[in-house]
Design an enzyme around this catalytic site. Sequence first.
Site, PDB file in Angstrom:
ATOM      1  N   ALA A 167       0.858  -1.184   0.000  1.00 25.51           N
ATOM      2  CA  ALA A 167       0.000   0.000   0.000  1.00 25.51           C
ATOM      3  C   ALA A 167       0.893   1.234   0.000  1.00 25.51           C
ATOM      4  O   ALA A 167       2.062   1.159   0.390  1.00 25.51           O
ATOM      5  CB  ALA A 167      -0.875  -0.001   1.244  1.00 25.51           C
ATOM      6  N   GLU A 202      -0.238  -9.579  -1.067  1.00 24.88           N
ATOM      7  CA  GLU A 202      -1.659  -9.931  -0.905  1.00 24.88           C
ATOM      8  C   GLU A 202      -2.353 -10.022  -2.274  1.00 24.88           C
ATOM      9  O   GLU A 202      -3.202 -10.890  -2.486  1.00 24.88           O
ATOM     10  CB  GLU A 202      -2.338  -8.909   0.002  1.00 24.88           C
ATOM     11  CG  GLU A 202      -1.884  -9.032   1.456  1.00 24.88           C
ATOM     12  CD  GLU A 202      -2.428  -7.927   2.336  1.00 24.88           C
ATOM     13  OE1 GLU A 202      -2.995  -8.253   3.394  1.00 24.88           O
ATOM     14  OE2 GLU A 202      -2.304  -6.741   1.943  1.00 24.88           O
ATOM     15  N   GLU A 206       4.021  -5.331   7.250  1.00 26.60           N
ATOM     16  CA  GLU A 206       3.169  -4.273   7.819  1.00 26.60           C
ATOM     17  C   GLU A 206       3.451  -4.021   9.305  1.00 26.60           C
ATOM     18  O   GLU A 206       3.365  -2.893   9.780  1.00 26.60           O
ATOM     19  CB  GLU A 206       1.687  -4.670   7.651  1.00 26.60           C
ATOM     20  CG  GLU A 206       1.145  -4.523   6.247  1.00 26.60           C
ATOM     21  CD  GLU A 206       1.412  -5.727   5.352  1.00 26.60           C
ATOM     22  OE1 GLU A 206       0.806  -5.812   4.272  1.00 26.60           O
ATOM     23  OE2 GLU A 206       2.250  -6.583   5.720  1.00 26.60           O
TER      24      GLU A 206
HETATM   25  N1  T1G Z   1       4.588   3.518   0.054  1.00 24.84           N
HETATM   26  C1  T1G Z   1       5.046   4.744  -0.311  1.00 24.84           C
HETATM   27  N2  T1G Z   1       6.345   5.008  -0.685  1.00 24.84           N
HETATM   28  C2  T1G Z   1       7.174   3.964  -0.677  1.00 24.84           C
HETATM   29  C3  T1G Z   1       6.768   2.651  -0.299  1.00 24.84           C
HETATM   30  C4  T1G Z   1       5.407   2.453   0.075  1.00 24.84           C
HETATM   31  N3  T1G Z   1       4.935   1.247   0.417  1.00 24.84           N
HETATM   32  N4  T1G Z   1       7.851   1.837  -0.376  1.00 24.84           N
HETATM   33  C5  T1G Z   1       8.871   2.611  -0.793  1.00 24.84           C
HETATM   34  N5  T1G Z   1       8.486   3.879  -0.980  1.00 24.84           N
HETATM   35  C6  T1G Z   1       9.307   4.998  -1.458  1.00 24.84           C
HETATM   36  C7  T1G Z   1      10.376   5.413  -0.435  1.00 24.84           C
HETATM   37  O1  T1G Z   1       9.880   6.332   0.487  1.00 24.84           O
HETATM   38  C8  T1G Z   1      11.434   6.021  -1.349  1.00 24.84           C
HETATM   39  O2  T1G Z   1      10.988   7.298  -1.694  1.00 24.84           O
HETATM   40  C9  T1G Z   1      11.344   5.158  -2.605  1.00 24.84           C
HETATM   41  O3  T1G Z   1      10.051   4.540  -2.573  1.00 24.84           O
HETATM   42  C10 T1G Z   1      12.378   4.077  -2.663  1.00 24.84           C
HETATM   43  O4  T1G Z   1      12.327   3.345  -1.455  1.00 24.84           O
HETATM   44  C11 T1G Z   1      -2.925  -3.286   2.711  1.00 24.84           C
HETATM   45  C12 T1G Z   1      -1.416  -2.091   4.768  1.00 24.84           C
HETATM   46  C13 T1G Z   1      10.402  -1.779  -1.265  1.00 24.84           C
HETATM   47  C14 T1G Z   1      12.177  -2.821   0.088  1.00 24.84           C
HETATM   48  O5  T1G Z   1       6.196  -1.874   4.133  1.00 24.84           O
HETATM   49  O6  T1G Z   1      10.497  -1.751   2.459  1.00 24.84           O
HETATM   50  O7  T1G Z   1       0.764  -2.909   2.157  1.00 24.84           O
HETATM   51  O8  T1G Z   1      12.755   8.614  -0.636  1.00 24.84           O
HETATM   52  O9  T1G Z   1      14.606   3.988  -0.620  1.00 24.84           O
HETATM   53  O10 T1G Z   1      15.969   0.639  -0.346  1.00 24.84           O
HETATM   54  O11 T1G Z   1      -1.808  -4.952   3.782  1.00 24.84           O
HETATM   55  O12 T1G Z   1      11.120   0.692   0.141  1.00 24.84           O
HETATM   56  O13 T1G Z   1      12.896   8.067  -3.069  1.00 24.84           O
HETATM   57  O14 T1G Z   1      11.135   9.639  -2.223  1.00 24.84           O
HETATM   58  O15 T1G Z   1      13.225   2.242   0.547  1.00 24.84           O
HETATM   59  O16 T1G Z   1      15.321  -0.170  -2.657  1.00 24.84           O
HETATM   60  C15 T1G Z   1       3.785  -2.622   3.141  1.00 24.84           C
HETATM   61  C16 T1G Z   1       7.978  -0.589   2.272  1.00 24.84           C
HETATM   62  C17 T1G Z   1       2.992  -1.373   3.113  1.00 24.84           C
HETATM   63  C18 T1G Z   1       7.339  -1.905   2.049  1.00 24.84           C
HETATM   64  C19 T1G Z   1      12.690  -0.893  -1.462  1.00 24.84           C
HETATM   65  N6  T1G Z   1       5.000  -2.446   2.366  1.00 24.84           N
HETATM   66  N7  T1G Z   1       9.093  -0.356   1.376  1.00 24.84           N
HETATM   67  O17 T1G Z   1      13.793  -0.523  -0.699  1.00 24.84           O
HETATM   68  O18 T1G Z   1      14.199   1.794  -1.729  1.00 24.84           O
HETATM   69  S1  T1G Z   1       1.549  -1.545   4.127  1.00 24.84           S
HETATM   70  C20 T1G Z   1       6.126  -2.060   2.949  1.00 24.84           C
HETATM   71  C21 T1G Z   1      10.279  -0.954   1.579  1.00 24.84           C
HETATM   72  C22 T1G Z   1       0.489  -2.545   3.229  1.00 24.84           C
HETATM   73  C23 T1G Z   1      -1.603  -3.815   3.067  1.00 24.84           C
HETATM   74  C24 T1G Z   1      -0.755  -2.961   3.916  1.00 24.84           C
HETATM   75  C25 T1G Z   1      11.389  -0.544   0.662  1.00 24.84           C
HETATM   76  C26 T1G Z   1      11.618  -1.522  -0.501  1.00 24.84           C
HETATM   77  P1  T1G Z   1      11.995   8.465  -1.903  1.00 24.84           P
HETATM   78  P2  T1G Z   1      13.641   2.866  -0.712  1.00 24.84           P
HETATM   79  P3  T1G Z   1      14.924   0.412  -1.387  1.00 24.84           P
END
Ligand code: T1G
Length: 705
Positions: free
Chosen positions: A65, A106, A126
């Site tokens: 998300a 998911e 999450e």
């Molecule tokens: N939402 C918004 N922005 C995101 C994002 C996300 N999920 N993931 C990454 N970004 C942005 C980040 O801020 C950065 O932005 C750029 O992408 C590159 O990220 C319904 C409720 C995927 C392993 O928790 O763990 O799904 O600084 O520097 O080191 O059940 O990003 O360039 O402007 O981290 O290569 C669950 C979160 C959400 C994954 C990549 N997902 N992301 O790592 O790059 S909750 C997460 C990460 C959800 C559902 C629920 C990592 C990455 P900027 P980065 P990276």
Amino acid sequence: MSEAPVVRFEVEDGIGVITVDNPPVNALGPGVREGIMESVDKGNADPGVKAMVLIGAGRSFIAGADIRQFGKPRPAPTRVSHTVLDESAKPIVAAIHGFALGGGLEHALSSHYRLAVPGAKVGLPEVLIGVLPGGGGTQRLPRLIGPKAAMEMIVSGRHMPAAEAKTLGIVDEIVDEKDLRGAAIRYAKSIAAKRPLPRVRDRTDRLAEAKADPGMFEAMRKSIARRARNQKAPYHCIACVEAAVTLPFEEGLQTERRLFAELENSDEAKALRYAFFAEREVAKIPDAPKDLKPPQVKTAAVVGAGTMGGGIAMSFADAGMPVKLLDASKEVLERGLQRIHDNYAVSVKRGSLSQEEMDKRLALITPVETYEEIGDSDAVIEAVFEQMPVKQEVFRKLDEVMKPEALLLTNTSALDIDQIAAVTKRPEMVAGTHYFVPANVMKLFEVVNASKTAPTTLAAAMKLGRDIGKISGYAGNCDGFLANRSRAPFGVEQNLMIEEGALPEQVDKVMVEFGYPVGPFAVSDMSGLDISYDTRKRRAAADPNFRKLPIPDRLVEAGRKGLKTGAGWYRYEPGNRTPIPDPEVARLIQEVAAEQGIKQRTFSDEEVLHRLLFASINESCKILEEGKAIRASDVDVMWLHGFGFPRWRGGLMYWGDTIGAREIYNQVAAWHQQYGRHWKPSALLREVAERDGKLSEIKSKAFGG
Ligand code: T1G
């Protein structure tokens, strides 16, 4: 965000290809879920389409998300994308590369088949941002891999490599990296006619596992009790998986939705979201030239084979980078190598490292005894004794032998880097890269910008930290840089309160209840009171105004050096690391206070907490004021990854906002009146207090704030 559609639907060879194209990580931002649902509708309505493929454009599948949307009001969806995928009349194949995380996995679990390339990672992380999988993940994953494995994945939030996901049954097939789209289309054609469609929601066979071990949920709760203290999300995750076993699918989904809603706007979730974005922001240096292309460091060298030098060498080997370890003393070098070997052996014994991996890493570390042997390394990190003349001597030698483009880096934790750089003819290639103990474990990599450090050198050092799996944070050159300087007042107040009558066990209780795994006095006993005693003696010799700490000095002079001598601030039973309050320490404290004419009193737990943290907040504002830090959230990243600050509180400055800048300023100003100049309020703190601003949003004026 580009105006191009975030989801494309194309038909190729009778297969409908749904491509999510929402850079940088295809998060489920505005329009993405809708685009996926519309595409599935198109595919099901088109007689020419026999099956569909869901794939991500660019570097990744869907990373979940859009975390930036959390906490914002959003209309209740009329349809839910993971249900639309699930109930599709035609099969859907999820084709995974890069990351399939959270809502991304998911959507894959709601598809009927899942393919992945070898380098892909899948996970439901999450819990790491204080919520839980809210798109059916807690109900589908247990049905696919069993409740135990599902619970482990969801409660840890770890990213799982494709091979392990295949073994567990999350992924049906591993396909060639180079042609994921082609492989997915071929696969979709091969299963297009198969019926019934394998819907994960219909599976119950793996749930039987829980009937055989009904205690697994309670066992998981017990196993996380220590690290999940004060947090709700991990327990809600367990409750959801339990619901998957005890309730029908739809009711389980309702439980998941209800518990998700409880967490989304919790303080814990907000703080963890703040920490997530702060860890991304810390990598950015605002005024860095846009076209800067920092050189890639492929080989490294470390000067000094002591504890720090050995840990630093391991940090390179752990990242697969060849490293030369230099020490002029053969004996020190051998001892250093043995220590490295023993550290790895402990990890192998614990099962966190394979023997094969240990051998691979040891093979990357080459011991050398002459400077000439390291001259061709792309970067060298000096980690010798913390004394200026010793460090300057090393840099004179490095200046003679290192190739012109090499990065000359120092691991000093407080010395003036300008003075170190000044002995070389290339100060522009010199910067600080300050590791935290143990260097191969702690993630923080403080990059110190000296006055002559070139922007390329700074950028290359920041990148080097990220390339070896650390979190690089910027600091200006000043006494203690950002991390230690902001932490130092905490240490001073810790000792002053003891002089005034607080006891180590009270201070430690307050900080453990606040969320630290261990209190500051117990930590001092673990690292050895004689280490800081020697530092104090050295600093007092150099600076007559240096504040003496008579009580810890007296402890060391009485032979109480901490855990290693069985007594320090606490006493310890032989072979036991549990700190036991010692009346002898209370007696010694009163004795010193009497000698110093300090009237002792009792402390409330709140005063203990505020004295420690307000002191560091005030100092952090001074560091930002002076432009020795870029933004307040960097301070928080350093406290989270350098000093074990409880992550679910967001960080020092973020926690300060739960109190409010005005209250903190007023208290600091009052203590300034009461205790004197070391509580002199920061002008920036006053300014933020006056406008009721947020401490965690401070940007230094020196960096355009
Ligand atoms: N939402 C918004 N922005 C995101 C994002 C996300 N999920 N993931 C990454 N970004 C942005 C980040 O801020 C950065 O932005 C750029 O992408 C590159 O990220 C319904 C409720 C995927 C392993 O928790 O763990 O799904 O600084 O520097 O080191 O059940 O990003 O360039 O402007 O981290 O290569 C669950 C979160 C959400 C994954 C990549 N997902 N992301 O790592 O790059 S909750 C997460 C990460 C959800 C559902 C629920 C990592 C990455 P900027 P980065 P990276």
